[in-house]
Design a protein around this motif. Sequence first.
Motif, mmCIF file in Angstrom:
data_model
loop_
_atom_site.group_PDB
_atom_site.id
_atom_site.type_symbol
_atom_site.label_atom_id
_atom_site.label_comp_id
_atom_site.label_asym_id
_atom_site.label_seq_id
_atom_site.Cartn_x
_atom_site.Cartn_y
_atom_site.Cartn_z
ATOM 1 N N ILE A 41 0.669 -1.542 0.423
ATOM 2 C CA ILE A 41 -0.521 0.083 -0.053
ATOM 3 C C ILE A 41 0.900 1.705 0.098
ATOM 4 O O ILE A 41 1.367 1.015 0.513
ATOM 5 C CB ILE A 41 -0.618 -0.353 1.236
ATOM 6 N N GLY A 42 0.590 1.661 -0.745
ATOM 7 C CA GLY A 42 1.377 3.651 -0.681
ATOM 8 C C GLY A 42 1.755 3.510 -2.810
ATOM 9 O O GLY A 42 1.295 3.179 -3.769
ATOM 10 N N MET A 43 2.924 4.471 -2.480
ATOM 11 C CA MET A 43 2.792 4.589 -4.515
ATOM 12 C C MET A 43 4.256 4.640 -4.137
ATOM 13 O O MET A 43 4.994 4.086 -5.550
ATOM 14 C CB MET A 43 3.212 6.585 -3.911
ATOM 15 N N THR A 44 5.174 3.885 -3.573
ATOM 16 C CA THR A 44 6.599 3.666 -4.049
ATOM 17 C C THR A 44 6.234 1.525 -3.558
ATOM 18 O O THR A 44 5.879 1.019 -3.060
ATOM 19 C CB THR A 44 7.534 3.777 -2.767
ATOM 20 N N SER A 45 6.922 1.111 -4.415
ATOM 21 C CA SER A 45 6.958 -0.450 -5.017
ATOM 22 C C SER A 45 8.365 -1.127 -4.640
ATOM 23 O O SER A 45 9.284 0.027 -5.669
ATOM 24 C CB SER A 45 6.226 -0.732 -6.422
ATOM 25 N N MET A 46 8.924 -1.785 -4.022
ATOM 26 C CA MET A 46 9.523 -2.354 -3.746
ATOM 27 C C MET A 46 9.945 -3.760 -4.227
ATOM 28 O O MET A 46 10.975 -4.634 -4.583
ATOM 29 C CB MET A 46 10.089 -2.415 -2.635
ATOM 30 N N THR A 47 9.085 -4.326 -5.171
ATOM 31 C CA THR A 47 9.130 -5.155 -5.344
ATOM 32 C C THR A 47 10.340 -6.476 -6.196
ATOM 33 O O THR A 47 10.424 -6.804 -6.365
ATOM 34 C CB THR A 47 7.461 -5.446 -6.905
ATOM 35 N N ASP A 55 14.387 -8.743 -15.549
ATOM 36 C CA ASP A 55 13.981 -9.224 -16.471
ATOM 37 C C ASP A 55 12.555 -8.608 -16.617
ATOM 38 O O ASP A 55 12.046 -8.766 -16.267
ATOM 39 C CB ASP A 55 13.259 -10.855 -16.797
ATOM 40 N N ALA A 56 13.018 -7.551 -17.749
ATOM 41 C CA ALA A 56 12.242 -6.450 -18.150
ATOM 42 C C ALA A 56 10.605 -7.392 -18.693
ATOM 43 O O ALA A 56 9.728 -6.695 -18.322
ATOM 44 C CB ALA A 56 12.260 -5.489 -18.403
ATOM 45 N N GLU A 57 11.063 -7.449 -19.710
ATOM 46 C CA GLU A 57 10.249 -8.868 -20.495
ATOM 47 C C GLU A 57 9.497 -9.445 -19.364
ATOM 48 O O GLU A 57 7.903 -9.718 -19.369
ATOM 49 C CB GLU A 57 10.520 -9.796 -21.336
ATOM 50 N N PHE A 58 9.920 -10.567 -18.544
ATOM 51 C CA PHE A 58 9.216 -10.993 -17.746
ATOM 52 C C PHE A 58 8.514 -9.981 -16.839
ATOM 53 O O PHE A 58 6.817 -10.518 -16.183
ATOM 54 C CB PHE A 58 10.291 -11.709 -16.387
ATOM 55 N N MET A 59 8.461 -9.270 -15.854
ATOM 56 C CA MET A 59 8.333 -8.295 -15.472
ATOM 57 C C MET A 59 6.602 -7.320 -15.857
ATOM 58 O O MET A 59 5.615 -7.362 -15.166
ATOM 59 C CB MET A 59 9.170 -7.203 -14.756
ATOM 60 N N GLU A 60 6.894 -7.412 -17.328
ATOM 61 C CA GLU A 60 5.643 -6.873 -18.427
ATOM 62 C C GLU A 60 4.802 -7.391 -18.033
ATOM 63 O O GLU A 60 3.470 -7.478 -18.206
ATOM 64 C CB GLU A 60 5.885 -7.271 -19.794
ATOM 65 N N LYS A 61 5.176 -9.137 -18.617
ATOM 66 C CA LYS A 61 4.203 -9.852 -18.445
ATOM 67 C C LYS A 61 3.281 -9.975 -17.229
ATOM 68 O O LYS A 61 1.859 -10.352 -16.640
ATOM 69 C CB LYS A 61 4.948 -11.328 -19.249
ATOM 70 N N LEU A 62 4.292 -10.209 -16.009
ATOM 71 C CA LEU A 62 3.771 -10.464 -14.824
ATOM 72 C C LEU A 62 2.648 -9.657 -14.622
ATOM 73 O O LEU A 62 1.385 -9.247 -13.504
ATOM 74 C CB LEU A 62 4.895 -10.127 -13.315
ATOM 75 N N SER A 63 2.685 -7.635 -15.133
ATOM 76 C CA SER A 63 2.013 -6.585 -13.904
ATOM 77 C C SER A 63 0.124 -6.914 -15.979
ATOM 78 O O SER A 63 -0.087 -6.281 -14.576
ATOM 79 C CB SER A 63 2.981 -5.441 -14.993
ATOM 80 N N ASP A 64 0.853 -7.702 -16.278
ATOM 81 C CA ASP A 64 -0.117 -7.655 -17.237
ATOM 82 C C ASP A 64 -1.191 -9.487 -17.081
ATOM 83 O O ASP A 64 -2.792 -8.987 -17.478
ATOM 84 C CB ASP A 64 -0.557 -7.817 -18.722
ATOM 85 N N ASP A 70 -3.290 -16.895 -12.713
ATOM 86 C CA ASP A 70 -1.532 -16.344 -13.975
ATOM 87 C C ASP A 70 -0.896 -16.448 -12.966
ATOM 88 O O ASP A 70 0.615 -16.497 -14.053
ATOM 89 C CB ASP A 70 -2.539 -15.518 -15.027
ATOM 90 N N ILE A 71 -0.709 -15.879 -12.238
ATOM 91 C CA ILE A 71 0.533 -14.906 -11.401
ATOM 92 C C ILE A 71 1.167 -16.326 -11.086
ATOM 93 O O ILE A 71 2.991 -16.230 -11.074
ATOM 94 C CB ILE A 71 -0.354 -13.733 -10.395
ATOM 95 N N ARG A 72 0.927 -16.892 -10.730
ATOM 96 C CA ARG A 72 1.181 -18.040 -9.864
ATOM 97 C C ARG A 72 1.887 -18.839 -11.039
ATOM 98 O O ARG A 72 3.139 -19.076 -10.340
ATOM 99 C CB ARG A 72 0.327 -18.740 -8.595
ATOM 100 N N ASP A 73 1.356 -19.156 -12.044
ATOM 101 C CA ASP A 73 1.975 -19.584 -12.758
ATOM 102 C C ASP A 73 3.674 -18.868 -13.446
ATOM 103 O O ASP A 73 4.411 -19.871 -13.801
ATOM 104 C CB ASP A 73 1.491 -20.033 -13.745
ATOM 105 N N LEU A 74 3.216 -17.976 -13.984
ATOM 106 C CA LEU A 74 4.115 -17.068 -14.181
ATOM 107 C C LEU A 74 5.773 -17.069 -13.305
ATOM 108 O O LEU A 74 6.746 -17.433 -13.571
ATOM 109 C CB LEU A 74 3.310 -15.458 -14.362
#
Length: 279
Positions: A41-47, A55-64, A70-74
Amino acid sequence: MINMIKADLYRIFKGKAIYISCLIIIGLSLVSIIGLTPGHIGMTSMTNSTMNIEDAEFMEKLSDANNLKDIRDLMKSFGGYELDQAVLGTNINLYYIFIVVVVIVICTDFSNKSIKNTLSSAISRKKYYWSKAAIIFLICTFLVLLNNYLFYFMNLLINGKNFASSFIDISKTTLIQCPLIYGIMSLLICFAFLFKKVASFNTISIPFIMVFQLIVYGMINLFRIKADWFYQYEIQNALGNLANHPTNQYILNCTLLGIFYIVIFSIIGYYVFKQTEVK
């Protein structure tokens, strides 16, 4: 003072709020365990930093991803990481649980005007202030330990060792986060004695973290301020960094910062209460 602490403990455990808070902690833990990602909760994400995913491509898939399955499978396809440490990195979420405790212990006394009767007896303002602070620190410490260790064991049981760190590492993270977490508790105690009534306290405290972040980030962007120190030591970022294998120097800096918060907010809160006319 001991009798007041006992009375507050009885009032807390007799009411429903503390049990609802525990259920919220369990619910948030289950969501993170099932989704294999920490929530915040908040504006900053430490994820990204606490998950150590570059991996930017993986993080994009995760956000989509559209749902928890789907998140768990990824995340399973990613291979594993220290989910428990990542969740501890989002312990700023406990701020909102602490608000409930402070309301029960302090603000209800002002709203119900029972504080006047308490202070008219043999209880001094000094004893009143520090007994209230002690009970808040005690209950909130219990909630921190519940949150951290309950998640650790639940995650280990459900997701296995691939998504867990060691018990020692979790204990270390818990310990080094404590000064800043106690600083958060001290801030809320200070707010309670500043704003007194439940409605006023909630109006200020609930949006405080996000409003503070919004104002500071806005000023940084507007005036092009170099603020690496803020990104490192803003309390949400700092809690995340402490869960991400920090250096000894960074741990020391955060410890000193937490002690500073505890001292300064306690002084302000006590001084304001000492000067306040209780009605």
